[in-house]
Design an enzyme around this catalytic site. Structure first.
Site, short mmCIF file in Angstrom:
data_model
loop_
_atom_site.label_atom_id
_atom_site.label_comp_id
_atom_site.label_asym_id
_atom_site.label_seq_id
_atom_site.Cartn_x
_atom_site.Cartn_y
_atom_site.Cartn_z
N ARG A 63 -2.02 13.05 0.78
CA ARG A 63 -0.65 12.72 0.38
C ARG A 63 0.19 13.97 0.08
O ARG A 63 1.32 14.10 0.56
CB ARG A 63 -0.64 11.79 -0.83
CG ARG A 63 0.78 11.34 -1.19
CD ARG A 63 0.88 10.63 -2.52
NE ARG A 63 -0.17 9.65 -2.69
CZ ARG A 63 -0.13 8.41 -2.23
NH1 ARG A 63 0.93 7.99 -1.61
NH2 ARG A 63 -1.15 7.61 -2.40
N MET A 88 5.73 2.44 5.10
CA MET A 88 4.69 1.64 4.46
C MET A 88 3.71 2.45 3.61
O MET A 88 2.60 1.99 3.33
CB MET A 88 3.91 0.86 5.53
CG MET A 88 4.79 -0.03 6.39
SD MET A 88 5.83 -1.19 5.47
CE MET A 88 4.70 -2.56 5.37
N ILE A 90 3.11 4.65 -0.06
CA ILE A 90 3.64 4.96 -1.38
C ILE A 90 3.80 6.47 -1.51
O ILE A 90 2.91 7.24 -1.15
CB ILE A 90 2.72 4.39 -2.48
CG1 ILE A 90 2.85 2.87 -2.49
CG2 ILE A 90 3.07 4.98 -3.84
CD1 ILE A 90 1.91 2.17 -3.43
N HIS A 107 13.34 -3.24 1.06
CA HIS A 107 12.14 -3.98 0.65
C HIS A 107 12.31 -5.47 0.98
O HIS A 107 13.34 -6.05 0.63
CB HIS A 107 11.93 -3.79 -0.86
CG HIS A 107 10.75 -4.51 -1.39
ND1 HIS A 107 9.45 -4.11 -1.11
CD2 HIS A 107 10.64 -5.61 -2.18
CE1 HIS A 107 8.61 -4.96 -1.70
NE2 HIS A 107 9.30 -5.86 -2.36
#
Ligand code: GAR
Length: 202
Positions: A63, A88, A90, A107
């Site tokens: 990430r 999609m 986080i 969203h």
């Protein structure tokens, strides 16, 4: 001009709605300067290339590394506004905190203004505020009669943050995740364009 980066993971129909609005002069002063996908086969990448927009695939590994690359690209392409349009993954608080008031998310559920756990629809029903993934399936499983989509500013808390706009969609008998997704997207194509228009005019 308002320079926009769009982050996608899939079909990119909302990206297309923005491209179409820009090409038909409905979003004066708005320019898409960069499209990023975390999926190599996202159809949205092809949409971007077809319209000669810089389109970059960043495989999702660690990430922090991915976020570092996205941050650099946003700087290099001098994007003012970042739109998560069917993105999609986080993003960390460290990352999102770099772009206060500069990142918006689309969203596929109705979210309240106050970050709370329920939302009151226009007909007065109180429904759960569905956050995270698979919210279309959750709306069906919960037997909701109304759902919708929300555009909001991104804050570190997932699917929270000040709301820019919403659209409601009725869930009808016989609706499946696929039919509902299609109905939501049709509304979203207007919602996202209006949100960018409002942002560009503020
Ligand atoms: C949209 O329905 C959007 O609300 C949803 O993904 C779809 C993307 O469609 N976003 C999320 O679920 C975010 N977690 P598109 O690729 O055709 O624009």
């Amino acid at each position: 001009p308002l320079r926009v980066a769009v982050l996608i993971s899939g079909s990119g129909s909302n990206l297309q709605a923005l491209i179409d609005a820009i090409e038909s002069q409905q979003l004066p002063g708005v320019e898409i300067v960069l499209v990023i996908s975390n999926k190599a086969n996202a159809y949205g990448l092809q949409r971007a290339l077809k319209h000669k927009l810089p389109a970059i695939y960043i495989p999702w590994k660690k990430r922090e590394e991915v976020e570092e690359r996205i941050s650099s690209l946003i700087r290099i392409f001098q994007a003012d506004l970042i739109i998560l349009a069917g993105w999609m993954r986080i993003l960390s608080a460290n990352f999102t905190a770099q772009f206060p008031q500069r990142m918006i998310n689309l969203h596929p559920a109705l979210l309240p203004d106050d970050g709370g756990s329920s939302y009151t629809t226009s007909d007065g029903s109180v429904i759960p505020a569905l956050r995270g993934l698979h919210v279309i399936e959750q709306a069906l499983e919960a037997g909701l009669k109304v759902t919708g989509s929300t555009v909001h500013y991104v804050i570190p808390e997932v699917d929270a943050g000040p709301v820019i706009g919403r659209s409601e969609v009725l869930i009808e008998p016989g609706d499946t995740a696929e039919t509902l997704q299609e109905k939501l997207k049709l509304q979203e194509h207007h919602l996202i364009v209006e949100a960018v228009r409002a942002y560009s005019q503020q």
